[in-house]
Write a protein that holds these residues in place. Sequence first.
Motif, PDB file in Angstrom:
ATOM      1  N   CYS A 112       0.864  -1.169   0.041  1.00  0.00           N
ATOM      2  CA  CYS A 112      -0.052   0.064   0.083  1.00  0.00           C
ATOM      3  C   CYS A 112       0.793   1.199  -0.065  1.00  0.00           C
ATOM      4  CB  CYS A 112      -0.907  -0.088   1.281  1.00  0.00           C
ATOM      5  SG  CYS A 112      -2.064  -1.442   1.300  1.00  0.00           S
ATOM      6  N   LEU A 113       1.936   1.243   0.885  1.00  0.00           N
ATOM      7  CA  LEU A 113       2.567   2.551   1.050  1.00  0.00           C
ATOM      8  C   LEU A 113       3.748   2.523  -0.052  1.00  0.00           C
ATOM      9  CD1 LEU A 113       3.368   2.568   4.695  1.00  0.00           C
ATOM     10  CD2 LEU A 113       1.780   3.754   3.684  1.00  0.00           C
ATOM     11  N   THR A 114       4.263   1.432  -0.645  1.00  0.00           N
ATOM     12  CA  THR A 114       5.035   1.455  -2.008  1.00  0.00           C
ATOM     13  C   THR A 114       4.401   1.849  -3.142  1.00  0.00           C
ATOM     14  OG1 THR A 114       6.478  -0.171  -1.003  1.00  0.00           O
ATOM     15  CG2 THR A 114       6.455   0.094  -3.629  1.00  0.00           C
ATOM     16  N   ALA A 115       3.095   1.695  -3.241  1.00  0.00           N
ATOM     17  CA  ALA A 115       2.255   2.014  -4.276  1.00  0.00           C
ATOM     18  C   ALA A 115       2.040   3.490  -4.253  1.00  0.00           C
ATOM     19  CB  ALA A 115       0.820   1.130  -4.553  1.00  0.00           C
ATOM     20  N   ASP A 116       1.688   3.829  -3.052  1.00  0.00           N
ATOM     21  CA  ASP A 116       1.550   5.463  -2.744  1.00  0.00           C
ATOM     22  C   ASP A 116       2.894   6.212  -3.105  1.00  0.00           C
ATOM     23  OD1 ASP A 116      -0.727   7.163  -1.936  1.00  0.00           O
ATOM     24  OD2 ASP A 116       0.722   7.778  -0.459  1.00  0.00           O
ATOM     25  N   LEU A 117       3.587   5.797  -2.702  1.00  0.00           N
ATOM     26  CA  LEU A 117       5.219   6.560  -3.078  1.00  0.00           C
ATOM     27  C   LEU A 117       5.353   6.468  -4.496  1.00  0.00           C
ATOM     28  CD1 LEU A 117       7.008   5.308   0.071  1.00  0.00           C
ATOM     29  CD2 LEU A 117       6.423   7.654  -0.333  1.00  0.00           C
ATOM     30  N   MET A 118       5.223   5.432  -5.108  1.00  0.00           N
ATOM     31  CA  MET A 118       5.847   5.291  -6.498  1.00  0.00           C
ATOM     32  C   MET A 118       4.791   5.905  -7.577  1.00  0.00           C
ATOM     33  SD  MET A 118       8.703   3.936  -6.522  1.00  0.00           S
ATOM     34  CE  MET A 118       8.821   3.605  -7.917  1.00  0.00           C
ATOM     35  N   GLN A 119       3.462   5.871  -7.209  1.00  0.00           N
ATOM     36  CA  GLN A 119       2.642   6.886  -7.850  1.00  0.00           C
ATOM     37  C   GLN A 119       2.278   6.447  -9.428  1.00  0.00           C
ATOM     38  OE1 GLN A 119       3.565  10.956  -7.606  1.00  0.00           O
ATOM     39  NE2 GLN A 119       3.511  11.006  -5.656  1.00  0.00           N
ATOM     40  N   GLU A 120       2.840   5.184  -9.902  1.00  0.00           N
ATOM     41  CA  GLU A 120       2.228   4.662 -11.135  1.00  0.00           C
ATOM     42  C   GLU A 120       2.842   3.223 -11.008  1.00  0.00           C
ATOM     43  OE1 GLU A 120       4.095   7.116 -14.002  1.00  0.00           O
ATOM     44  OE2 GLU A 120       6.325   6.313 -13.776  1.00  0.00           O
ATOM     45  N   TYR A 121       2.321   2.381 -12.017  1.00  0.00           N
ATOM     46  CA  TYR A 121       2.708   0.835 -12.084  1.00  0.00           C
ATOM     47  C   TYR A 121       3.179   0.766 -13.602  1.00  0.00           C
ATOM     48  CZ  TYR A 121      -0.569   0.799  -8.151  1.00  0.00           C
ATOM     49  OH  TYR A 121      -1.337   1.032  -6.899  1.00  0.00           O
ATOM     50  N   LYS A 122       4.266  -0.175 -13.794  1.00  0.00           N
ATOM     51  CA  LYS A 122       4.608  -0.727 -15.077  1.00  0.00           C
ATOM     52  C   LYS A 122       4.055  -2.132 -15.260  1.00  0.00           C
ATOM     53  CE  LYS A 122       8.284  -0.257 -18.508  1.00  0.00           C
ATOM     54  NZ  LYS A 122       9.485   0.014 -18.555  1.00  0.00           N
ATOM     55  N   SER A 123       3.108  -2.342 -16.206  1.00  0.00           N
ATOM     56  CA  SER A 123       2.457  -3.817 -16.722  1.00  0.00           C
ATOM     57  C   SER A 123       3.798  -4.554 -16.837  1.00  0.00           C
ATOM     58  CB  SER A 123       1.515  -3.656 -17.609  1.00  0.00           C
ATOM     59  OG  SER A 123       1.120  -4.870 -18.174  1.00  0.00           O
ATOM     60  N   THR A 124       3.557  -5.800 -16.449  1.00  0.00           N
ATOM     61  CA  THR A 124       4.529  -6.924 -16.634  1.00  0.00           C
ATOM     62  C   THR A 124       4.169  -7.463 -17.929  1.00  0.00           C
ATOM     63  OG1 THR A 124       3.182  -8.648 -15.523  1.00  0.00           O
ATOM     64  CG2 THR A 124       5.073  -7.412 -14.130  1.00  0.00           C
ATOM     65  N   GLU A 125       2.783  -7.137 -18.377  1.00  0.00           N
ATOM     66  CA  GLU A 125       2.411  -7.806 -19.542  1.00  0.00           C
ATOM     67  C   GLU A 125       2.989  -7.108 -20.846  1.00  0.00           C
ATOM     68  OE1 GLU A 125      -1.759  -9.056 -21.978  1.00  0.00           O
ATOM     69  OE2 GLU A 125      -1.906  -7.808 -19.854  1.00  0.00           O
ATOM     70  N   ASP A 126       2.934  -5.708 -20.906  1.00  0.00           N
ATOM     71  CA  ASP A 126       3.460  -5.074 -21.971  1.00  0.00           C
ATOM     72  C   ASP A 126       4.256  -3.802 -21.856  1.00  0.00           C
ATOM     73  OD1 ASP A 126       1.351  -3.355 -21.007  1.00  0.00           O
ATOM     74  OD2 ASP A 126      -0.173  -3.706 -22.288  1.00  0.00           O
ATOM     75  N   GLY A 127       4.409  -3.462 -20.540  1.00  0.00           N
ATOM     76  CA  GLY A 127       5.499  -2.636 -20.224  1.00  0.00           C
ATOM     77  C   GLY A 127       4.914  -1.302 -20.217  1.00  0.00           C
ATOM     78  N   ARG A 128       3.643  -1.233 -20.402  1.00  0.00           N
ATOM     79  CA  ARG A 128       2.813   0.200 -20.289  1.00  0.00           C
ATOM     80  C   ARG A 128       2.848   0.854 -18.679  1.00  0.00           C
ATOM     81  NH1 ARG A 128      -2.427  -0.180 -19.340  1.00  0.00           N
ATOM     82  NH2 ARG A 128      -3.244  -2.404 -19.131  1.00  0.00           N
ATOM     83  N   MET A 129       2.660   1.974 -18.773  1.00  0.00           N
ATOM     84  CA  MET A 129       2.443   2.685 -17.493  1.00  0.00           C
ATOM     85  C   MET A 129       0.777   2.772 -17.127  1.00  0.00           C
ATOM     86  SD  MET A 129       5.434   2.984 -16.675  1.00  0.00           S
ATOM     87  CE  MET A 129       5.072   3.487 -14.920  1.00  0.00           C
ATOM     88  N   ILE A 130       0.603   2.334 -15.733  1.00  0.00           N
ATOM     89  CA  ILE A 130      -0.737   2.675 -15.322  1.00  0.00           C
ATOM     90  C   ILE A 130      -0.867   3.410 -14.291  1.00  0.00           C
ATOM     91  CG2 ILE A 130      -2.665   1.138 -14.054  1.00  0.00           C
ATOM     92  CD1 ILE A 130      -1.374  -1.486 -15.334  1.00  0.00           C
ATOM     93  N   GLU A 131      -2.025   4.469 -14.510  1.00  0.00           N
ATOM     94  CA  GLU A 131      -2.092   5.565 -13.414  1.00  0.00           C
ATOM     95  C   GLU A 131      -2.451   5.039 -12.243  1.00  0.00           C
ATOM     96  OE1 GLU A 131      -5.971   7.846 -13.311  1.00  0.00           O
ATOM     97  OE2 GLU A 131      -4.845   8.904 -14.807  1.00  0.00           O
ATOM     98  N   HIS A 132      -1.818   6.058 -11.312  1.00  0.00           N
ATOM     99  CA  HIS A 132      -2.358   5.949  -9.896  1.00  0.00           C
ATOM    100  C   HIS A 132      -2.832   7.190  -9.315  1.00  0.00           C
ATOM    101  CE1 HIS A 132      -1.255   5.854  -5.515  1.00  0.00           C
ATOM    102  NE2 HIS A 132      -1.270   4.792  -5.621  1.00  0.00           N
ATOM    103  N   LEU A 133      -3.768   7.139  -8.492  1.00  0.00           N
ATOM    104  CA  LEU A 133      -4.252   8.528  -8.015  1.00  0.00           C
ATOM    105  C   LEU A 133      -3.266   9.689  -7.751  1.00  0.00           C
ATOM    106  CD1 LEU A 133      -6.457  10.488  -6.913  1.00  0.00           C
ATOM    107  CD2 LEU A 133      -6.544   9.094  -4.775  1.00  0.00           C
ATOM    108  N   SER A 134      -2.446   9.144  -6.910  1.00  0.00           N
ATOM    109  CA  SER A 134      -1.207  10.164  -6.505  1.00  0.00           C
ATOM    110  C   SER A 134      -0.425  10.829  -7.536  1.00  0.00           C
ATOM    111  CB  SER A 134      -0.332   9.287  -5.435  1.00  0.00           C
ATOM    112  OG  SER A 134      -1.076   8.953  -4.369  1.00  0.00           O
ATOM    113  N   GLY A 135      -0.266  10.111  -8.612  1.00  0.00           N
ATOM    114  CA  GLY A 135       0.524  10.704  -9.703  1.00  0.00           C
ATOM    115  C   GLY A 135      -0.088  11.687 -10.657  1.00  0.00           C
ATOM    116  N   ILE A 136      -1.425  11.766 -10.374  1.00  0.00           N
ATOM    117  CA  ILE A 136      -2.175  12.732 -11.350  1.00  0.00           C
ATOM    118  C   ILE A 136      -1.648  14.299 -11.341  1.00  0.00           C
ATOM    119  CG2 ILE A 136      -4.374  13.778 -11.666  1.00  0.00           C
ATOM    120  CD1 ILE A 136      -5.879  11.013 -10.769  1.00  0.00           C
ATOM    121  N   ASN A 137      -1.466  14.915 -10.126  1.00  0.00           N
ATOM    122  CA  ASN A 137      -0.961  16.174 -10.119  1.00  0.00           C
ATOM    123  C   ASN A 137       0.608  16.308 -10.074  1.00  0.00           C
ATOM    124  OD1 ASN A 137      -3.641  16.989  -9.945  1.00  0.00           O
ATOM    125  ND2 ASN A 137      -3.765  16.301  -7.475  1.00  0.00           N
ATOM    126  N   LYS A 138       1.178  15.153 -10.511  1.00  0.00           N
ATOM    127  CA  LYS A 138       2.596  15.379 -10.560  1.00  0.00           C
ATOM    128  C   LYS A 138       3.192  16.616 -11.576  1.00  0.00           C
ATOM    129  CE  LYS A 138       4.213  11.274 -11.541  1.00  0.00           C
ATOM    130  NZ  LYS A 138       5.011   9.998 -11.778  1.00  0.00           N
TER     131      LYS A 138
END
Length: 354
Positions: A328-354
Amino acid sequence: MFPTLYIDTDIVSQNIKKMADKCRRNEMEFRPHFKTHQSAEIGEIFRDFGIRGITVSSPKMAQYFANHGWKDITIAFPANVLANSVYDDLSSRITLKTLVISEEVVRLLDQKVSNSMGLYIELDPDYGRSGIPINDLPAIRSVLETIEESEHFYPAGFYCHAGYTYKARSENDILELITPTIKKLEVIKSTFPDLPICFGDTPSCSVLSDFGPIDQLSPGNFVFYDWMQVQIGSCSPNEIAVYMECPVIEKFKSRNEVLIHGGAVHFSKEFIEINGVKSFGEPRLKHLSEETYIKSISQEHGIIKCSQNVFEEISVGETIQIFPIHSCLTADLMQEYKSTEDGRMIEHLSGINK
């Protein structure tokens, strides 16, 4: 290459299916907590399993998911009378619920809002974080009567989070810790039979097969799991859906330690302690070893203590995959995910206002 948080959406789907199936078997409503993933795209996976009502941890998170089409949202945090304008905005367009603990807050908020909202009475199962003590029936009844007498609110039920299960270190530990709470909730149900009980901590929800008087389930961490949950006894390593990939910067042969780019700003400072040894992360290796773990972190630095075999396998200039202690905390700090399937970035709420 910088520290990157990867997500395996196939494992996410498997974890959701497992919990959704458990709710169906026990005839409970599944109201999953979205505080762990905080992503509209990941939230869409839940829709595939028939989920319509969700739980979040803040008004901001409720706004985010309401803007992405969710129409039934519980803010599982005690009501903030200063957030009345946000509650009014949300309750004008969705079914909104939140938590209360005192008559005072119910009355104050009732004067500040204009729209109808549901209020769960938060129960403290001897956890000591927030809520009315679960055995204090007179206080519970007084708050319930205040809700019923209010102009804008209706009783949504009872909300209970048994966070002390995070101290467990086996499935049996979890069951021993949670059984007394289930019995206390049976008293709540017999006293207030018409009101649903919403319950949610990932360790309990993962291992319980009989939920007794509980009507709704709202765990959050289960969607990803993490190394802490493995140690607690909630899941196996192959059920962890996220891992960090960190560059290997240097090796220190004299002490079998490796410097990685991956510190507190990526992992948080959460740790688990086993036999007096602290671990801030667990390398994702083919042969998991208690001798290999992140032994210390500072802001950007991480030091991995290695077994001899693992030390020899790691090379400078490569990357190493690491399970977070608390996803939970790691995801909140990182603010986005990279898909293991195709390498695309997946949006996270905390990353919207970067």
